[in-house]
Design a protein around this motif. Structure first.
Motif, mmCIF file in Angstrom:
data_model
loop_
_atom_site.group_PDB
_atom_site.id
_atom_site.type_symbol
_atom_site.label_atom_id
_atom_site.label_comp_id
_atom_site.label_asym_id
_atom_site.label_seq_id
_atom_site.Cartn_x
_atom_site.Cartn_y
_atom_site.Cartn_z
ATOM 1 N N SER A 111 -2.294 8.446 0.207
ATOM 2 C CA SER A 111 -3.467 7.653 -0.185
ATOM 3 C C SER A 111 -3.311 7.107 -1.598
ATOM 4 N N ASN A 112 -2.782 7.922 -2.481
ATOM 5 C CA ASN A 112 -2.550 7.459 -3.849
ATOM 6 C C ASN A 112 -1.366 6.510 -3.938
ATOM 7 N N ILE A 114 -0.535 4.258 -1.840
ATOM 8 C CA ILE A 114 -0.923 2.903 -1.421
ATOM 9 C C ILE A 114 -2.161 2.417 -2.190
ATOM 10 N N ASP A 115 -2.509 3.129 -3.253
ATOM 11 C CA ASP A 115 -3.650 2.762 -4.103
ATOM 12 C C ASP A 115 -4.973 2.756 -3.350
ATOM 13 N N LYS A 116 -5.093 3.670 -2.401
ATOM 14 C CA LYS A 116 -6.339 3.849 -1.660
ATOM 15 C C LYS A 116 -6.706 5.337 -1.684
ATOM 16 N N PRO A 117 -7.008 5.892 -2.858
ATOM 17 C CA PRO A 117 -7.261 7.334 -2.950
ATOM 18 C C PRO A 117 -8.388 7.827 -2.060
ATOM 19 N N PRO A 166 -3.744 -1.841 3.211
ATOM 20 C CA PRO A 166 -3.394 -1.959 1.786
ATOM 21 C C PRO A 166 -2.739 -3.286 1.414
ATOM 22 N N HIS A 169 -4.658 -8.288 0.813
ATOM 23 C CA HIS A 169 -5.339 -8.677 -0.418
ATOM 24 C C HIS A 169 -4.845 -10.058 -0.840
#
Length: 318
Positions: A111-112, A114-117, A166, A169
């Protein structure tokens, strides 16, 4: 071997195969172009993806362990007890903790990465839900079956959440030029998740019918305990038309131009489902219920394999 039996090794292997097939056939093909011949749209590296598979397998295995810990009385009556017989309850609890800590820990890392904690909460929620199922929800007719089926479906959707979301964007050029294509990818993952849910829900009902006597003796109010085996199987018979009709419609609407996809679907998915429907109407013995459960497991397996067949057909069709 006793530990492999405890964690349902065959089911875990099918779960891992399902995720690997989806990623390296369908998702790989859907994110490939001649201009960008890499996985530049998939968020996870190869190593990270296999960690995702490992995390999913660990949490699923933990669910099987806690279920067996809580089901010792029922399993003893059904003559399939493992915990407290070949494996001590303490050893089973230790394994349960190790598997959950491993799965959730990997989930935090990914999760961290892929910058989606916030996605780490998905692993915690799933582990907690499996515990809640084993200790409480299993006592509620039908709801427990829905939860188990939903968790299997989520193991498909999680691929999209970690490998696709992720990258969606504004700063991703591939995403900007292929939004419709990528939405279609997630849509197909959702279609398969729905299919897996329906098949697994039917299988959970059939397994409850098979275990009716043991559940009744243990005081577990499953649907067949409450309304009887025969009525439950009539409900299963009625519900079995849903995947048959949905699958026929889906194949006809989206894949009718691919002859060998039609052949595969008819032979390995639709035909077994029709056999299941026919036999579910008159099934009476535990042997028949076991055969019906196996038939649905086979349908689920070939349904998973169909993603590779469909991917090949769509990428090599002139």
């Amino acid at each position: 071997m006793k530990y492999l039996k405890l964690v349902r090794f065959q089911n875990l292997a099918m779960l891992a195969l399902m995720q690997i097939l989806f990623r390296y056939t369908f998702m790989k093909s859907a994110t490939y172009t001649e201009l960008t011949p890499t996985y530049n749209f998939l968020a996870l590296s190869h190593a990270q993806f296999f960690l995702l598979v490992l995390a999913t397998v660990c949490i699923a295995a933990a669910g099987y362990v806690i279920n067996d810990i809580m089901d010792q009385e029922t399993d003893e009556i059904a003559k399939k007890r493992v915990v407290g017989k070949t494996i001590s309850e303490k050893a089973a609890y230790n394994l349960y903790v190790i598997l959950n800590v491993t799965g959730v820990g990997i989930g935090f890392y990914l999760s961290n990465a892929i910058d989606k904690p916030s996605f780490a909460s998905l692993f915690i929620f799933t582990a907690a839900l499996l515990y809640f199922y084993a200790t409480t929800l299993k006592q509620i007719a039908v709801l427990g079956n829905i939860v188990v089926a939903a968790i299997l479906s989520f193991s498909i959707l999680i691929l999209g959440l970690f490998d696709l979301v992720p990258s969606t964007h504004e700063g991703n050029a591939f995403w900007q030029g292929n939004k419709a294509q990528m939405r279609q990818v997630f849509g197909i993952l959702t279609d398969y998740a729905i299919f897996a849910f329906i098949i697994n829900f039917l299988r959970e009902l059939v397994k409850d019918v098979e275990d009716t006597d043991a559940d009744y003796a243990a005081g577990i109010p499953t649907l067949p305990v409450l309304i009887g085996k025969n009525r439950t199987m009539k409900i299963v018979f009625g519900l079995s038309f849903i995947p048959v009709l949905l699958f026929i419609y889906y194949v006809n609407a989206n894949l009718a131009q691919y002859s060998y996809v039609l052949f595969y679907a008819l032979l390995f998915i639709i035909a077994p489902l029709l056999i299941f429907t026919i036999k579910s109407w008159s099934a009476k013995s535990n042997k028949e219920f076991k055969n019906l459960s196996f038939l649905l497991k086979a349908v689920l397996f070939f349904g998973i394999l169909s993603i590779a067949v469909i991917t090949y057909a769509t990428t090599h069709h002139a």
